[in-house]
Design a protein around this motif. Structure first.
Motif, PDB file in Angstrom:
ATOM      1  N   GLY A 301       0.706  -1.307   0.200  1.00 40.82           N
ATOM      2  CA  GLY A 301       0.069  -0.060  -0.268  1.00 40.82           C
ATOM      3  C   GLY A 301       0.884   1.245   0.097  1.00 40.82           C
ATOM      4  O   GLY A 301       2.088   1.362   0.405  1.00 40.82           O
ATOM      5  N   PRO A 302       0.340   2.286  -0.469  1.00 43.41           N
ATOM      6  CA  PRO A 302      -1.097   2.549  -1.025  1.00 43.41           C
ATOM      7  C   PRO A 302      -1.189   2.110  -2.409  1.00 43.41           C
ATOM      8  O   PRO A 302       0.010   2.039  -3.110  1.00 43.41           O
ATOM      9  CB  PRO A 302      -1.592   3.946  -0.823  1.00 43.41           C
ATOM     10  CG  PRO A 302      -0.077   4.539  -1.127  1.00 43.41           C
ATOM     11  CD  PRO A 302       0.762   3.742  -0.509  1.00 43.41           C
ATOM     12  N   SER A 303      -2.295   1.726  -2.964  1.00 43.60           N
ATOM     13  CA  SER A 303      -2.691   1.427  -4.517  1.00 43.60           C
ATOM     14  C   SER A 303      -2.949   2.958  -5.083  1.00 43.60           C
ATOM     15  O   SER A 303      -3.951   3.481  -4.714  1.00 43.60           O
ATOM     16  CB  SER A 303      -3.865   0.721  -4.519  1.00 43.60           C
ATOM     17  OG  SER A 303      -4.212   0.408  -5.887  1.00 43.60           O
ATOM     18  N   LEU A 304      -2.491   3.204  -6.074  1.00 41.78           N
ATOM     19  CA  LEU A 304      -2.681   4.441  -6.977  1.00 41.78           C
ATOM     20  C   LEU A 304      -3.832   4.043  -8.001  1.00 41.78           C
ATOM     21  O   LEU A 304      -3.629   3.805  -9.070  1.00 41.78           O
ATOM     22  CB  LEU A 304      -1.338   4.979  -7.667  1.00 41.78           C
ATOM     23  CG  LEU A 304      -0.667   5.940  -6.721  1.00 41.78           C
ATOM     24  CD1 LEU A 304      -0.097   5.423  -5.429  1.00 41.78           C
ATOM     25  CD2 LEU A 304       0.491   6.564  -7.622  1.00 41.78           C
ATOM     26  N   SER A 305      -5.106   4.012  -7.460  1.00 41.68           N
ATOM     27  CA  SER A 305      -6.006   3.563  -8.212  1.00 41.68           C
ATOM     28  C   SER A 305      -7.269   4.234  -7.838  1.00 41.68           C
ATOM     29  O   SER A 305      -7.276   4.929  -6.734  1.00 41.68           O
ATOM     30  CB  SER A 305      -6.251   2.034  -8.051  1.00 41.68           C
ATOM     31  OG  SER A 305      -6.974   1.795  -6.837  1.00 41.68           O
ATOM     32  N   ALA A 306      -8.247   4.328  -8.700  1.00 43.27           N
ATOM     33  CA  ALA A 306      -9.569   4.990  -8.391  1.00 43.27           C
ATOM     34  C   ALA A 306     -10.199   4.631  -7.134  1.00 43.27           C
ATOM     35  O   ALA A 306     -11.052   5.383  -6.549  1.00 43.27           O
ATOM     36  CB  ALA A 306     -10.408   5.089  -9.572  1.00 43.27           C
ATOM     37  N   ARG A 307     -10.069   3.541  -6.770  1.00 43.94           N
ATOM     38  CA  ARG A 307     -10.655   2.867  -5.416  1.00 43.94           C
ATOM     39  C   ARG A 307      -9.902   3.089  -3.985  1.00 43.94           C
ATOM     40  O   ARG A 307     -10.422   2.892  -3.043  1.00 43.94           O
ATOM     41  CB  ARG A 307     -10.872   1.512  -5.513  1.00 43.94           C
ATOM     42  CG  ARG A 307     -11.650   1.026  -6.782  1.00 43.94           C
ATOM     43  CD  ARG A 307     -11.975  -0.775  -6.836  1.00 43.94           C
ATOM     44  NE  ARG A 307     -10.804  -1.135  -7.075  1.00 43.94           N
ATOM     45  CZ  ARG A 307     -10.139  -1.256  -8.347  1.00 43.94           C
ATOM     46  NH1 ARG A 307     -10.786  -0.849  -9.292  1.00 43.94           N
ATOM     47  NH2 ARG A 307      -8.998  -2.031  -8.007  1.00 43.94           N
ATOM     48  N   ASP A 308      -8.540   3.709  -4.055  1.00 42.53           N
ATOM     49  CA  ASP A 308      -8.037   4.135  -3.039  1.00 42.53           C
ATOM     50  C   ASP A 308      -7.988   5.662  -2.819  1.00 42.53           C
ATOM     51  O   ASP A 308      -6.939   6.310  -3.568  1.00 42.53           O
ATOM     52  CB  ASP A 308      -6.620   3.395  -3.125  1.00 42.53           C
ATOM     53  CG  ASP A 308      -5.714   3.295  -1.873  1.00 42.53           C
ATOM     54  OD1 ASP A 308      -6.075   3.914  -0.616  1.00 42.53           O
ATOM     55  OD2 ASP A 308      -4.800   2.516  -1.634  1.00 42.53           O
TER      56      ASP A 308
END
Length: 359
Positions: A301-308
């Motif tokens: 983590g973190p995830s560089l995504s639309a959900r994070d």
């Protein structure tokens, strides 16, 4: 190490948990420095322990002087239950996102007695602290990243028509291992021609031909910390379409890098890169997140995504790696690992990317 343990103890207090069983290898190492491949930690507010078997007792004494050593006489589960019982811990936490159901059931069965302690799943406590790197961690990560730049320069001179993807991967690994890499961070991706459309196209027996693009995604471990970088090159003159998508991916990656700074949600970095690719009409061909954290695990983590929506903090290390993948034709990904800073980010990899390199 003790400071890290103290932080975990404080977090457990907030969760009304009296002790935490730690078996996840990266978490175990982070809190103990122990590199053996068998054993667990028991972290409590009073004293913390490393439980391992005969093979690793001396190693544990040397690597984890801040922890009390407990020798496993029968099984790990027996040792944990016996120790927790002697300490009279009412609520015992465990890494619910890591341990197997079988191990959980074994513990539960041994604790299933009137008045015995209860088990509680506690996820992400240690991982949360691991996200922000300390100076010694950053130094190890930078060493690992620097090897990638050396490796990329070397492999660009090695790739020739007829060479297989597997030969490229082996040459790249050998070069970096001889210069200090402990091991690879993951199976190297060497994907040429139509296989470059595979985001995780591990090296195959396919031979590389003139005019094909080649995606090289590779990373190594140094002092237990990982690195990660991707470059896409061309063997000779690429097609017009590959040139076009390379320029789009580069624009997207630069936009993502520009969005990285402390205080920004991880999702905002994904949005900055994704909007560029979508605006050029290739949104459906970018199907993964824009990046991820790097440290003791190559994907953390973190995830560089639309959900994070995790807020980035100074000291985090993340990748920025947009891509476009056209089935049957090829693809492009560009990835750098960066250190998050207060007012931006610092590149940890510096291999050239300003154009599609023709080998």
């Amino acid at each position: 190490m003790q400071t890290r343990v103290n932080k975990v103890v404080a977090a457990l207090r907030d969760k009304a948990v009296d002790g935490l069983i730690v078996v996840q290898p990266e978490n175990r190492f982070y809190l103990s420095g122990f590199t053996g491949d068998a054993g667990a930690l028991l972290i409590t507010s009073g004293q913390s322990f490393i439980i391992t078997d005969f093979r690793f007792i001396e190693q544990a004494r040397e690597q984890s002087p801040h922890l009390e050593i407990v020798k496993i006489e029968t099984t790990l589960a027996d040792a944990l239950v016996d120790l927790a019982g002697r300490l009279k811990l009412p609520v015992l936490g465990f890494e619910g996102d890591y341990i197997t159901y079988q191990f959980y059931a074994t513990l539960q069965n041994k604790l299933d007695k009137p008045g015995a302690m209860s088990l509680r799943s506690v996820e992400g406590v240690v991982e949360l602290f691991r996200r922000v790197k300390e100076p010694d961690e950053l130094a190890a990560i930078q060493k690992a990243m620097s090897l990638l730049d050396e490796g990329f320069q070397h492999i660009c001179g090695y790739i020739k028509p007829g060479v297989s993807e597997r030969a490229v991967a082996l040459e790249l690994e050998t070069f970096m291992r001889l210069r200090g890499a402990e091991k690879t961070a993951f199976p190297f991706i060497v994907a040429s021609g139509y296989r470059a459309a595979l985001p995780h196209g591990e090296a195959s027996a396919k031979s590389i031909s003139p005019g094909e693009v080649i995606t090289l995604d590779f990373g190594v471990m140094v002092e237990h910390y990982n690195s990660d970088m991707t470059r896409t090159v061309s063997l000779g003159v690429p097609t017009v379409q590959m040139r076009e998508i390379y320029s789009i991916v580069l624009e997207a990656q630069l936009a993502g890098l520009a969005a990285v700074r402390a205080g920004v949600p991880a999702s905002a970095v994904d949005k900055a890169a994704r909007e560029i690719i979508t605006a050029h009409g290739y949104g459906e061909y970018f199907g993964h997140g824009t990046g991820h954290g790097v440290g003791l695990a190559v994907h953390e983590g973190p995830s560089l995504s639309a959900r994070d929506d995790t807020v980035l903090q100074a000291g985090m290390v993340v990748t920025v790696e947009p891509g476009i993948y056209l089935p049957g034709r090829g693809g492009v990904r560009i990835e750098d690992s960066v250190l998050v800073e207060q007012n931006g980010c610092r590149l940890l990899t510096g291999s050239p990317k300003d154009r599609l390199i023709e080998l």
